[in-house]
Scaffold this motif. Structure first.
Motif, PDB file in Angstrom:
ATOM      1  N   MET A  24       0.832  -1.209   0.000  1.00 35.07           N
ATOM      2  CA  MET A  24       0.000   0.000   0.000  1.00 35.07           C
ATOM      3  C   MET A  24       0.864   1.256   0.000  1.00 35.07           C
ATOM      4  O   MET A  24       0.607   2.190  -0.757  1.00 35.07           O
ATOM      5  CB  MET A  24      -0.951  -0.014   1.205  1.00 35.07           C
ATOM      6  CG  MET A  24      -2.041  -1.066   1.094  1.00 35.07           C
ATOM      7  SD  MET A  24      -3.248  -1.019   2.437  1.00 35.07           S
ATOM      8  CE  MET A  24      -2.319  -1.737   3.794  1.00 35.07           C
ATOM      9  N   TRP A  42      -7.040   3.986   8.053  1.00 35.55           N
ATOM     10  CA  TRP A  42      -8.279   4.767   8.030  1.00 35.55           C
ATOM     11  C   TRP A  42      -7.970   6.263   8.026  1.00 35.55           C
ATOM     12  O   TRP A  42      -8.562   7.022   7.271  1.00 35.55           O
ATOM     13  CB  TRP A  42      -9.172   4.385   9.208  1.00 35.55           C
ATOM     14  CG  TRP A  42     -10.433   5.177   9.262  1.00 35.55           C
ATOM     15  CD1 TRP A  42     -10.846   6.009  10.261  1.00 35.55           C
ATOM     16  CD2 TRP A  42     -11.475   5.244   8.266  1.00 35.55           C
ATOM     17  NE1 TRP A  42     -12.057   6.565   9.946  1.00 35.55           N
ATOM     18  CE2 TRP A  42     -12.465   6.120   8.730  1.00 35.55           C
ATOM     19  CE3 TRP A  42     -11.643   4.643   7.023  1.00 35.55           C
ATOM     20  CZ2 TRP A  42     -13.618   6.417   8.010  1.00 35.55           C
ATOM     21  CZ3 TRP A  42     -12.802   4.949   6.298  1.00 35.55           C
ATOM     22  CH2 TRP A  42     -13.763   5.818   6.790  1.00 35.55           C
ATOM     23  N   LEU A  45      -6.772   7.301   4.537  1.00 41.44           N
ATOM     24  CA  LEU A  45      -7.854   7.374   3.552  1.00 41.44           C
ATOM     25  C   LEU A  45      -8.788   8.551   3.815  1.00 41.44           C
ATOM     26  O   LEU A  45      -9.394   9.086   2.890  1.00 41.44           O
ATOM     27  CB  LEU A  45      -8.647   6.071   3.534  1.00 41.44           C
ATOM     28  CG  LEU A  45      -7.875   4.836   3.057  1.00 41.44           C
ATOM     29  CD1 LEU A  45      -8.760   3.592   3.130  1.00 41.44           C
ATOM     30  CD2 LEU A  45      -7.320   5.028   1.660  1.00 41.44           C
ATOM     31  N   PHE A  55      -9.555   1.883  -6.626  1.00 45.49           N
ATOM     32  CA  PHE A  55      -8.663   0.812  -6.192  1.00 45.49           C
ATOM     33  C   PHE A  55      -9.205  -0.555  -6.567  1.00 45.49           C
ATOM     34  O   PHE A  55     -10.404  -0.802  -6.483  1.00 45.49           O
ATOM     35  CB  PHE A  55      -8.471   0.865  -4.671  1.00 45.49           C
ATOM     36  CG  PHE A  55      -7.701   2.072  -4.228  1.00 45.49           C
ATOM     37  CD1 PHE A  55      -6.327   2.026  -4.097  1.00 45.49           C
ATOM     38  CD2 PHE A  55      -8.345   3.270  -3.956  1.00 45.49           C
ATOM     39  CE1 PHE A  55      -5.611   3.150  -3.714  1.00 45.49           C
ATOM     40  CE2 PHE A  55      -7.645   4.393  -3.575  1.00 45.49           C
ATOM     41  CZ  PHE A  55      -6.266   4.330  -3.450  1.00 45.49           C
ATOM     42  N   ILE A  57      -8.223  -4.387  -5.283  1.00 45.39           N
ATOM     43  CA  ILE A  57      -7.426  -5.182  -4.351  1.00 45.39           C
ATOM     44  C   ILE A  57      -7.505  -6.630  -4.819  1.00 45.39           C
ATOM     45  O   ILE A  57      -8.588  -7.195  -4.935  1.00 45.39           O
ATOM     46  CB  ILE A  57      -7.939  -5.046  -2.910  1.00 45.39           C
ATOM     47  CG1 ILE A  57      -7.816  -3.589  -2.440  1.00 45.39           C
ATOM     48  CG2 ILE A  57      -7.172  -5.993  -1.977  1.00 45.39           C
ATOM     49  CD1 ILE A  57      -8.408  -3.318  -1.063  1.00 45.39           C
ATOM     50  N   CYS A  82      -9.605  -4.693   3.695  1.00 41.27           N
ATOM     51  CA  CYS A  82     -10.617  -4.540   2.639  1.00 41.27           C
ATOM     52  C   CYS A  82     -11.852  -3.821   3.180  1.00 41.27           C
ATOM     53  O   CYS A  82     -12.436  -2.978   2.489  1.00 41.27           O
ATOM     54  CB  CYS A  82     -10.994  -5.899   2.063  1.00 41.27           C
ATOM     55  SG  CYS A  82      -9.658  -6.665   1.111  1.00 41.27           S
ATOM     56  N   PHE A  85     -11.267  -0.094   3.234  1.00 34.25           N
ATOM     57  CA  PHE A  85     -11.434   0.486   1.896  1.00 34.25           C
ATOM     58  C   PHE A  85     -12.920   0.560   1.528  1.00 34.25           C
ATOM     59  O   PHE A  85     -13.373   1.556   0.949  1.00 34.25           O
ATOM     60  CB  PHE A  85     -10.661  -0.326   0.851  1.00 34.25           C
ATOM     61  CG  PHE A  85      -9.226   0.087   0.710  1.00 34.25           C
ATOM     62  CD1 PHE A  85      -8.852   1.047  -0.211  1.00 34.25           C
ATOM     63  CD2 PHE A  85      -8.244  -0.482   1.506  1.00 34.25           C
ATOM     64  CE1 PHE A  85      -7.527   1.442  -0.347  1.00 34.25           C
ATOM     65  CE2 PHE A  85      -6.913  -0.107   1.385  1.00 34.25           C
ATOM     66  CZ  PHE A  85      -6.551   0.849   0.460  1.00 34.25           C
ATOM     67  N   GLN A  86     -13.677  -0.467   1.868  1.00 38.72           N
ATOM     68  CA  GLN A  86     -15.107  -0.454   1.564  1.00 38.72           C
ATOM     69  C   GLN A  86     -15.836   0.628   2.365  1.00 38.72           C
ATOM     70  O   GLN A  86     -16.745   1.281   1.844  1.00 38.72           O
ATOM     71  CB  GLN A  86     -15.710  -1.836   1.808  1.00 38.72           C
ATOM     72  CG  GLN A  86     -15.249  -2.824   0.756  1.00 38.72           C
ATOM     73  CD  GLN A  86     -15.604  -4.266   1.057  1.00 38.72           C
ATOM     74  OE1 GLN A  86     -15.648  -4.687   2.204  1.00 38.72           O
ATOM     75  NE2 GLN A  86     -15.836  -5.032   0.008  1.00 38.72           N
ATOM     76  N   GLN A  89     -15.215   3.798   0.676  1.00 37.06           N
ATOM     77  CA  GLN A  89     -16.075   3.878  -0.506  1.00 37.06           C
ATOM     78  C   GLN A  89     -17.490   4.292  -0.108  1.00 37.06           C
ATOM     79  O   GLN A  89     -18.100   5.145  -0.769  1.00 37.06           O
ATOM     80  CB  GLN A  89     -16.107   2.531  -1.228  1.00 37.06           C
ATOM     81  CG  GLN A  89     -17.036   2.513  -2.425  1.00 37.06           C
ATOM     82  CD  GLN A  89     -16.969   1.208  -3.178  1.00 37.06           C
ATOM     83  OE1 GLN A  89     -16.234   1.119  -4.147  1.00 37.06           O
ATOM     84  NE2 GLN A  89     -17.717   0.209  -2.737  1.00 37.06           N
ATOM     85  N   VAL A  96     -13.593   1.022  -4.663  1.00 38.25           N
ATOM     86  CA  VAL A  96     -12.763  -0.169  -4.489  1.00 38.25           C
ATOM     87  C   VAL A  96     -13.484  -1.374  -5.077  1.00 38.25           C
ATOM     88  O   VAL A  96     -14.708  -1.487  -4.999  1.00 38.25           O
ATOM     89  CB  VAL A  96     -12.406  -0.411  -3.005  1.00 38.25           C
ATOM     90  CG1 VAL A  96     -13.628  -0.724  -2.170  1.00 38.25           C
ATOM     91  CG2 VAL A  96     -11.358  -1.505  -2.865  1.00 38.25           C
TER      92      VAL A  96
END
Length: 113
Positions: A24, A42, A45, A55, A57, A82, A85-86, A89, A96
């Motif tokens: 990353m 976190w 982001l 992104f 992954i 993950c 990232f979600q 989003q 993602v």
């Protein structure tokens, strides 16, 4: 309007948590001073400088071959990455897509003659 930057994070060959964060850090061009843990991810982001808007992954659903038999714990940690990232989003910060490598393997018979 600036072009969106697509980044692919490939976790398939990672065996240690530090390798996940190195993938990353390298692809997203994080500052070297930023931490390597879920809270730091976190924070990054949500507002720290990083490269990427869209992104992908790439990862197996379940990791194998993790040192000391920690396959389940490592898989759980990647699941948490993950999820972060979600969550980003869901807040409109980025997009993602999670691609599971074992899905490709399951369907290899589709390509055989």
């Amino acid at each position: 309007m600036r072009n969106r930057v697509k980044i692919t994070l490939d976790f398939t060959s990672c065996k240690y948590m530090s390798e996940l964060f190195q993938e990353m850090r390298t692809k997203m061009e994080w500052d070297e001073d930023l931490g390597e843990n879920l809270s730091a991810l976190w924070d990054i982001l949500r507002g720290m400088p990083y490269k990427g808007d869209d992104f992908t992954i790439i990862r197996p659903r379940c990791f194998t071959g993790i040192p000391h038999g920690e396959n389940a714990a490592f898989t759980d940690y990647v699941d948490k990455i993950c999820s972060i990232f979600q969550r980003a989003q869901d807040k409109g910060i980025l997009t993602v897509h999670i691609e599971h490598t074992d899905h490709k393997i399951e369907n290899v018979s589709d390509y055989m003659i």
